[in-house]
Design an enzyme around this catalytic site. Structure first.
Site, PDB file in Angstrom:
ATOM      1  N   ASN A   9       0.733  -1.075  -0.070  1.00  0.00           N
ATOM      2  CA  ASN A   9       0.163  -0.147   0.062  1.00  0.00           C
ATOM      3  C   ASN A   9       1.109   1.151  -0.030  1.00  0.00           C
ATOM      4  O   ASN A   9       1.405   1.674   0.933  1.00  0.00           O
ATOM      5  CB  ASN A   9      -0.803  -0.056   1.216  1.00  0.00           C
ATOM      6  CG  ASN A   9      -2.080   1.274   1.207  1.00  0.00           C
ATOM      7  OD1 ASN A   9      -1.606   1.943   0.359  1.00  0.00           O
ATOM      8  ND2 ASN A   9      -2.775   1.004   2.238  1.00  0.00           N
ATOM      9  N   ARG A  94      -3.056  -2.050  -3.259  1.00  0.00           N
ATOM     10  CA  ARG A  94      -4.039  -1.089  -3.152  1.00  0.00           C
ATOM     11  C   ARG A  94      -3.804   0.002  -4.346  1.00  0.00           C
ATOM     12  O   ARG A  94      -2.732   0.506  -4.444  1.00  0.00           O
ATOM     13  CB  ARG A  94      -4.181  -0.599  -1.709  1.00  0.00           C
ATOM     14  CG  ARG A  94      -5.159   0.785  -1.506  1.00  0.00           C
ATOM     15  CD  ARG A  94      -4.804   1.875  -0.758  1.00  0.00           C
ATOM     16  NE  ARG A  94      -5.688   2.879  -0.503  1.00  0.00           N
ATOM     17  CZ  ARG A  94      -5.536   3.962   0.175  1.00  0.00           C
ATOM     18  NH1 ARG A  94      -4.328   4.121   0.527  1.00  0.00           N
ATOM     19  NH2 ARG A  94      -6.548   4.830   0.002  1.00  0.00           N
ATOM     20  N   HIS A 182     -11.681   5.184  -0.650  1.00  0.00           N
ATOM     21  CA  HIS A 182     -11.734   4.305   0.542  1.00  0.00           C
ATOM     22  C   HIS A 182     -12.499   3.089   0.514  1.00  0.00           C
ATOM     23  O   HIS A 182     -12.891   2.308   1.656  1.00  0.00           O
ATOM     24  CB  HIS A 182     -12.151   5.226   1.566  1.00  0.00           C
ATOM     25  CG  HIS A 182     -11.252   6.267   2.123  1.00  0.00           C
ATOM     26  ND1 HIS A 182     -11.723   7.532   2.228  1.00  0.00           N
ATOM     27  CD2 HIS A 182      -9.624   6.226   1.988  1.00  0.00           C
ATOM     28  CE1 HIS A 182     -10.532   8.451   2.680  1.00  0.00           C
ATOM     29  NE2 HIS A 182      -9.568   7.597   2.610  1.00  0.00           N
ATOM     30  N   ARG A 242      -6.382  18.114   2.503  1.00  0.00           N
ATOM     31  CA  ARG A 242      -7.098  18.450   1.442  1.00  0.00           C
ATOM     32  C   ARG A 242      -8.473  19.385   1.870  1.00  0.00           C
ATOM     33  O   ARG A 242      -9.075  19.083   3.216  1.00  0.00           O
ATOM     34  CB  ARG A 242      -7.803  17.275   0.718  1.00  0.00           C
ATOM     35  CG  ARG A 242      -6.684  16.707   0.066  1.00  0.00           C
ATOM     36  CD  ARG A 242      -6.912  15.167  -0.416  1.00  0.00           C
ATOM     37  NE  ARG A 242      -6.399  14.058   0.453  1.00  0.00           N
ATOM     38  CZ  ARG A 242      -6.786  12.581   0.386  1.00  0.00           C
ATOM     39  NH1 ARG A 242      -7.523  12.230  -0.248  1.00  0.00           N
ATOM     40  NH2 ARG A 242      -5.872  11.992   1.128  1.00  0.00           N
ATOM     41  N   GLU A 380      -7.514  -2.752   5.423  1.00  0.00           N
ATOM     42  CA  GLU A 380      -7.303  -2.889   4.135  1.00  0.00           C
ATOM     43  C   GLU A 380      -6.457  -3.893   3.422  1.00  0.00           C
ATOM     44  O   GLU A 380      -6.865  -4.535   2.443  1.00  0.00           O
ATOM     45  CB  GLU A 380      -6.922  -1.233   3.427  1.00  0.00           C
ATOM     46  CG  GLU A 380      -7.704  -0.150   3.660  1.00  0.00           C
ATOM     47  CD  GLU A 380      -7.345   1.160   3.457  1.00  0.00           C
ATOM     48  OE1 GLU A 380      -7.974   1.984   3.306  1.00  0.00           O
ATOM     49  OE2 GLU A 380      -5.916   1.251   3.954  1.00  0.00           O
TER      50      GLU A 380
END
Length: 393
Positions: A9, A94, A182, A242, A380
């Site tokens: 990842n 990912r 996500h 962000r 994840e």
């Protein structure tokens, strides 16, 4: 002989890795770790199956001149000497953006890689690093199968209306749509919900993935119905750096009145805004919570207000709310933030048990609250490993 699965990842300044058995359903890796602060002050941390820390010195010295490709070139041979004598069967990655076409795990080919390259402008903080990891593995072992697991795939179950912008149809047909992100985190949470919610797991659930990148997903039947992120991972909630949702007119003003270029605005909205921009102190929520500065408090209050507003905006998509789940770094570990968000939402039937919330328990709602609230860790890497096991099988 059974082998092992490697998951990678690659984030904007980090690289997480985990090694799993290629048989059995275990979500626990036999080896794992991460390299953080790539490009600034890189540091390696690894652990074995028992959680024991591995010797970072044996990994070798790292310096700020090393990029993601350099780190992976160092990591792969090191892993070869640490996962025993079982062969590496497959590498799973990912990948943030899969576009319209990819609604599930995909084996990487040259054509797929070129397709994913074209999506890099839609996820500039992540996609280039995701693909760099794929190329580094291919350079190391060209014949090793690689699987891409996409953050956008989970949201392909959404109705067309949930994916549309109010733009000319020709632009929508070109692929300017709400994709959502996500998805690997939401996929994992959807899989563990029955163990915590019983039959209610298939009801009206909102999952709040709150970290340096933040979003929410409204689910019904444990499938995505609506989400806060859209065409890019810039949309929706206020995040670490962000901006989240912003009036498009602000962008036009910055271009026309301030003379800012597209590159300037990209840097502003992706790297200089969010918690870091509002506070002027840090993008790290823990640092802000420990600060007494008024800009830090304002950044926290804005983050929580925006999160509560976005959550309320998802409720119409699923016709009510049976359960709310907090996950990811902030969602799992910041009781103050969970409380502040929920304080805005009492009218929805959301009430926390202050003691359970402070202790970071799994169930944190008040006993008589109509909406059950949970704080669950996400995983994840386990979702990527599952996809790789399916490929091996």
């Amino acid at each position: 002989m059974s082998g092992v699965i490697l998951t990678l990842n690659a984030g904007s300044s980090s690289l997480k890795f985990a090694v799993f058995d290629d048989t059995g359903p275990s979500a626990s890796p036999i080896l794992g770790g991460k390299i953080t602060s790539i490009g600034r002050d890189p540091a390696f941390a690894g652990r074995d199956a028992s959680g024991r820390a591995l010797d970072a010195g044996a990994f070798g010295a790292l310096d700020l001149s090393m990029d993601h490709e350099d780190m992976i070139a160092r990591l792969l041979p090191w892993l070869d000497t640490h996962h025993g004598d079982r062969p590496l069967q497959v590498v799973g990655h990912r990948v943030v953006h899969g576009g319209q076409r990819h609604d599930g795990p995909t084996r990487i080919t040259d054509d797929v890689l070129a397709e994913l390259d074209a999506l890099a402008p839609l996820a500039p903080l992540h996609q280039p690093h995701n693909l760099a990891a794929i190329r580094a593995v291919a350079l190391w072992q060209p014949d090793l199968p690689q699987i891409a697991c996409f953050d956008t795939s989970f949201h392909r179950s959404q109705d067309r209306l949930a994916q549309l912008f109010a733009l000319p149809r020709a632009l929508s047909d070109e692929g300017i749509l709400r994709y959502g992100f996500h998805g690997l985190s939401y996929d994992y949470i959807s899989g563990v919900l029955p163990a915590h919610l019983g039959e209610k797991a298939n009801g009206r659930v909102i999952v709040a993935h709150l970290g340096n990148g933040s979003s929410m997903c409204a689910m019904q039947g444990r499938k995505s119905v609506a989400t806060t992120m859209g065409f890019t991972a810039l949309d929706g909630l206020m995040m670490g750096r962000r901006s989240g949702t912003i009036d498009p007119g602000v962008i036009l003003y910055l271009m026309q009145a301030k003379g800012m270029t597209a590159s300037d605005i990209e840097d502003l909205l992706y790297r200089q805004s969010g918690l870091a921009g509002v506070s002027g102190i840090s993008n790290n929520m823990q640092v802000l919570l420990e600060s007494n500065a008024s800009p830090a408090r304002e950044a926290i209050e804005l983050y929580c207000y925006r999160a509560a507003s976005a959550l309320a905006g998802l409720v119409p998509a699923i016709g009510g709310l049976d359960a709310l789940v907090f996950t990811a770094g902030i969602g799992e570990n910041a009781p103050v933030i969970r409380q502040k968000i929920c304080d805005h939402l009492g009218w929805l039937g959301i009430t926390l048990d202050p003691q359970a919330n402070a202790r970071n328990e799994v169930s944190i709602s008040a006993p008589d609250a109509p909406v059950q609230v949970l704080a669950l860790p996400t995983n994840e890497e386990a979702v990527v490993a599952r996809a790789c096991r399916d490929f091996v099988a």
